[in-house]
Design a protein around this motif. Structure first.
Motif, short mmCIF file in Angstrom:
data_model
loop_
_atom_site.label_atom_id
_atom_site.label_comp_id
_atom_site.label_asym_id
_atom_site.label_seq_id
_atom_site.Cartn_x
_atom_site.Cartn_y
_atom_site.Cartn_z
N PHE A 248 0.83 -1.20 0.00
CA PHE A 248 0.00 0.00 0.00
C PHE A 248 0.87 1.26 0.00
CE2 PHE A 248 -3.02 3.07 1.86
CZ PHE A 248 -4.09 2.85 1.01
N ARG A 249 1.93 1.26 0.82
CA ARG A 249 2.85 2.41 0.84
C ARG A 249 3.55 2.56 -0.50
NH1 ARG A 249 4.07 0.43 6.14
NH2 ARG A 249 5.91 -0.64 5.28
N LEU A 250 3.98 1.44 -1.08
CA LEU A 250 4.66 1.51 -2.37
C LEU A 250 3.71 2.00 -3.46
CD1 LEU A 250 7.15 0.97 -4.09
CD2 LEU A 250 6.42 -1.42 -4.30
N PHE A 251 2.46 1.54 -3.41
CA PHE A 251 1.48 1.96 -4.40
C PHE A 251 1.24 3.47 -4.30
CE2 PHE A 251 -2.96 2.87 -5.49
CZ PHE A 251 -2.98 2.43 -6.80
N ARG A 252 1.12 3.99 -3.08
CA ARG A 252 0.93 5.42 -2.90
C ARG A 252 2.13 6.21 -3.43
NH1 ARG A 252 -2.98 7.27 0.78
NH2 ARG A 252 -4.87 6.07 0.36
N ARG A 253 3.32 5.67 -3.22
CA ARG A 253 4.52 6.35 -3.70
C ARG A 253 4.56 6.37 -5.22
NH1 ARG A 253 10.80 4.79 -2.07
NH2 ARG A 253 11.79 6.54 -3.18
N VAL A 254 4.25 5.24 -5.83
CA VAL A 254 4.22 5.17 -7.29
C VAL A 254 3.14 6.10 -7.85
CG1 VAL A 254 3.68 3.67 -9.25
CG2 VAL A 254 5.15 2.84 -7.41
N LYS A 255 2.00 6.14 -7.17
CA LYS A 255 0.90 7.02 -7.62
C LYS A 255 1.32 8.48 -7.56
CE LYS A 255 -4.01 7.91 -6.82
NZ LYS A 255 -5.19 7.57 -5.97
N ALA A 256 2.05 8.85 -6.51
CA ALA A 256 2.51 10.23 -6.40
C ALA A 256 3.53 10.57 -7.48
CB ALA A 256 3.12 10.46 -5.01
N ILE A 257 4.41 9.61 -7.78
CA ILE A 257 5.45 9.86 -8.78
C ILE A 257 4.84 10.00 -10.17
CG2 ILE A 257 7.45 8.84 -9.93
CD1 ILE A 257 8.20 7.58 -7.25
N THR A 258 3.83 9.20 -10.49
CA THR A 258 3.24 9.21 -11.83
C THR A 258 2.07 10.17 -11.97
OG1 THR A 258 1.79 7.35 -11.22
CG2 THR A 258 3.92 6.81 -12.22
N GLU A 260 1.88 13.44 -12.05
CA GLU A 260 2.11 14.53 -13.01
C GLU A 260 1.94 14.06 -14.45
OE1 GLU A 260 5.56 17.78 -14.28
OE2 GLU A 260 5.90 16.38 -12.62
N ALA A 261 2.50 12.88 -14.75
CA ALA A 261 2.38 12.36 -16.11
C ALA A 261 0.93 12.00 -16.44
CB ALA A 261 3.27 11.12 -16.26
N GLN A 262 0.21 11.46 -15.48
CA GLN A 262 -1.19 11.10 -15.72
C GLN A 262 -2.03 12.34 -16.01
OE1 GLN A 262 -2.41 8.86 -12.29
NE2 GLN A 262 -1.44 6.99 -12.97
N TRP A 263 -1.88 13.36 -15.18
CA TRP A 263 -2.67 14.57 -15.39
C TRP A 263 -2.22 15.31 -16.64
CZ3 TRP A 263 -7.18 15.66 -13.58
CH2 TRP A 263 -7.60 15.08 -12.38
N SER A 264 -0.96 15.22 -16.99
CA SER A 264 -0.49 15.85 -18.23
C SER A 264 -1.16 15.20 -19.43
CB SER A 264 1.03 15.72 -18.34
OG SER A 264 1.67 16.43 -17.30
N GLY A 265 -1.23 13.87 -19.43
CA GLY A 265 -1.89 13.18 -20.53
C GLY A 265 -3.37 13.52 -20.63
N LYS A 266 -4.04 13.56 -19.48
CA LYS A 266 -5.47 13.90 -19.49
C LYS A 266 -5.69 15.34 -19.95
CE LYS A 266 -6.58 10.68 -15.75
NZ LYS A 266 -7.04 10.55 -14.33
N PHE A 267 -4.83 16.25 -19.47
CA PHE A 267 -4.99 17.66 -19.84
C PHE A 267 -4.74 17.87 -21.32
CE2 PHE A 267 -3.11 21.84 -20.56
CZ PHE A 267 -4.13 22.66 -20.09
N LEU A 268 -3.66 17.26 -21.84
CA LEU A 268 -3.32 17.44 -23.25
C LEU A 268 -4.39 16.87 -24.17
CD1 LEU A 268 0.50 16.66 -23.16
CD2 LEU A 268 -0.59 18.90 -23.42
N SER A 269 -5.10 15.83 -23.70
CA SER A 269 -6.17 15.25 -24.51
C SER A 269 -7.48 16.01 -24.36
CB SER A 269 -6.38 13.78 -24.13
OG SER A 269 -5.24 13.01 -24.41
N ALA A 270 -7.74 16.54 -23.15
CA ALA A 270 -9.02 17.21 -22.90
C ALA A 270 -9.00 18.67 -23.35
CB ALA A 270 -9.35 17.13 -21.41
N PHE A 271 -7.82 19.31 -23.35
CA PHE A 271 -7.77 20.74 -23.66
C PHE A 271 -8.25 21.05 -25.08
CE2 PHE A 271 -5.56 24.52 -25.22
CZ PHE A 271 -6.03 25.46 -24.31
N PRO A 272 -7.82 20.33 -26.12
CA PRO A 272 -8.34 20.64 -27.46
C PRO A 272 -9.86 20.50 -27.56
CG PRO A 272 -6.39 19.26 -27.61
CD PRO A 272 -6.79 19.27 -26.18
N VAL A 273 -10.41 19.48 -26.91
CA VAL A 273 -11.87 19.29 -26.93
C VAL A 273 -12.56 20.43 -26.20
CG1 VAL A 273 -13.76 17.75 -26.29
CG2 VAL A 273 -11.59 16.78 -27.08
N ALA A 274 -12.03 20.78 -25.01
CA ALA A 274 -12.62 21.88 -24.25
C ALA A 274 -12.52 23.20 -25.03
CB ALA A 274 -11.92 22.00 -22.90
N ALA A 275 -11.38 23.42 -25.68
CA ALA A 275 -11.21 24.64 -26.47
C ALA A 275 -12.19 24.67 -27.64
CB ALA A 275 -9.77 24.72 -26.99
#
Length: 322
Positions: A248-258, A260-275
């Motif tokens: 559980f601790r390792l999973f939380r650490r991995v989730k924290a590390i990734t 930024e990349a997860q939200w970057s992917g979602k933002f880059l895909s959602a921004f053109p549609v939202a625009a």
């Protein structure tokens, strides 16, 4: 050019749809079904005077009904999450709820916007289906997270019960009474099934597969092996609790590390549609000069495909198994 208020109205109606679904759920099944409630739903039903056998039958039906409905077209997309969330609404009731909230959204859009009937129908249908899906998804994610956090404490409670001399069936019952929902109700069902003659290992295995949780599979395997081969179950479960906490601790650490990349992917895909939506709402004639161009439709399709590929690639890159 001033921004049209219709975009704000769309967002408010969608939020209203989700709130309406949650309100209907609590109205039909009572406050005890809420994940924020401190009283176990199973114990609440027993305290109201319902027979133990009837409570077990109802809870088992709620937990299994969505898995049996995966063959229904389109509903299969919702069945897995509804099963993890243990949604008490039946598949038929969920689909009727989608239709009702879509109708309410249609009336709200008709009154609050100047959109055409065909467009209003499509948007209201998307809001009804998407609102129910978002609600079920939030319920499933929250319930799964709560069970994952509760499981190590529940196993340690079983360890203490076993060390003072209680049999494993009594340890299960203690967990069902002492911990909060949703794990309390899950273990309460296992305790009731055991009282009627079902093997605890089989019940744990079924729960692990229904919830699709690796930690729960570890627990089911540990109990099954101990039943077949013998050994000190308290020591086995104590070691399992330490392993689960470490994972559980390792999973939380991995989730924290990734994250930024997860939200970057979602933002880059959602921004053109939202625009695109924002531009069309604020200036409906913005693309009039290029709509007739031969490459307009192929370009839109290509952009959509690139956005989908971007989401898929970013998900694969950040989906690290622990």
């Amino acid at each position: 050019m001033p921004i049209s208020p219709e975009l704000l109205i769309y967002g408010l109606i969608f939020v209203g749809v989700v709130v309406l679904v949650e309100g209907a759920y609590l109205t039909v099944f009572g406050k005890s079904i809420s994940l924020n409630n401190k009283v176990s739903r199973r114990l609440d039903m027993l305290n109201r005077g319902e027979a133990r056998q009837d409570v077990l039958e109802q809870l088992r039906k709620e937990m299994a009904q969505h898995a049996k409905s995966r063959s229904i077209p389109l509903y299969s997309l919702l069945a897995s999450k509804a099963q993890k969330a243990a949604i008490a609404f039946s598949p038929t009731q969920l689909m009727m709820l989608m239709a009702v909230v879509s109708a309410i959204a249609f009336m709200a859009l008709t009154v609050g916007t100047q959109t055409g009937v065909a467009t209003t129908f499509v948007i209201s249908l998307a809001m009804g289906v998407g609102g129910v899906y978002a609600w079920v998804s939030m319920k499933a994610n929250k319930r799964t997270s709560m069970i994952e956090e509760q499981l190590p404490d529940a196993i340690e409670l079983m360890v203490r019960s076993l060390r003072v001399g209680h049999p494993f069936s009594s340890a299960i019952q203690i967990v069902a009474k002492e911990v909060d929902d949703p794990l309390s109700t899950e273990f309460g069902v296992i305790a009731d099934e055991n009282a009627y003659g079902r093997d605890i290992g089989e019940s744990l295995k079924e729960m692990a597969e229904r919830l699709d949780m690796q930690d729960m599979r570890f627990l089911a395997v540990a109990v099954t092996i101990q039943q077949q081969s013998g050994g000190n179950l308290a020591e086995i479960l104590a070691g399992l609790s330490k392993v689960i906490r470490a994972r559980f601790r390792l999973f939380r650490r991995v989730k924290a590390i990734t994250a930024e990349a997860q939200w970057s992917g979602k933002f880059l895909s959602a921004f053109p549609v939202a625009a695109l939506i924002f531009i069309n709402v604020s200036d409906p004639h913005y693309y009039d000069e290029v709509k007739t161009h031969a490459f307009f439709i192929p370009a839109c399709v290509a952009v959509g495909m690139f956005l989908a590929v971007n989401l898929f690639v970013m998900r694969v890159l950040t989906n690290i198994k622990v």
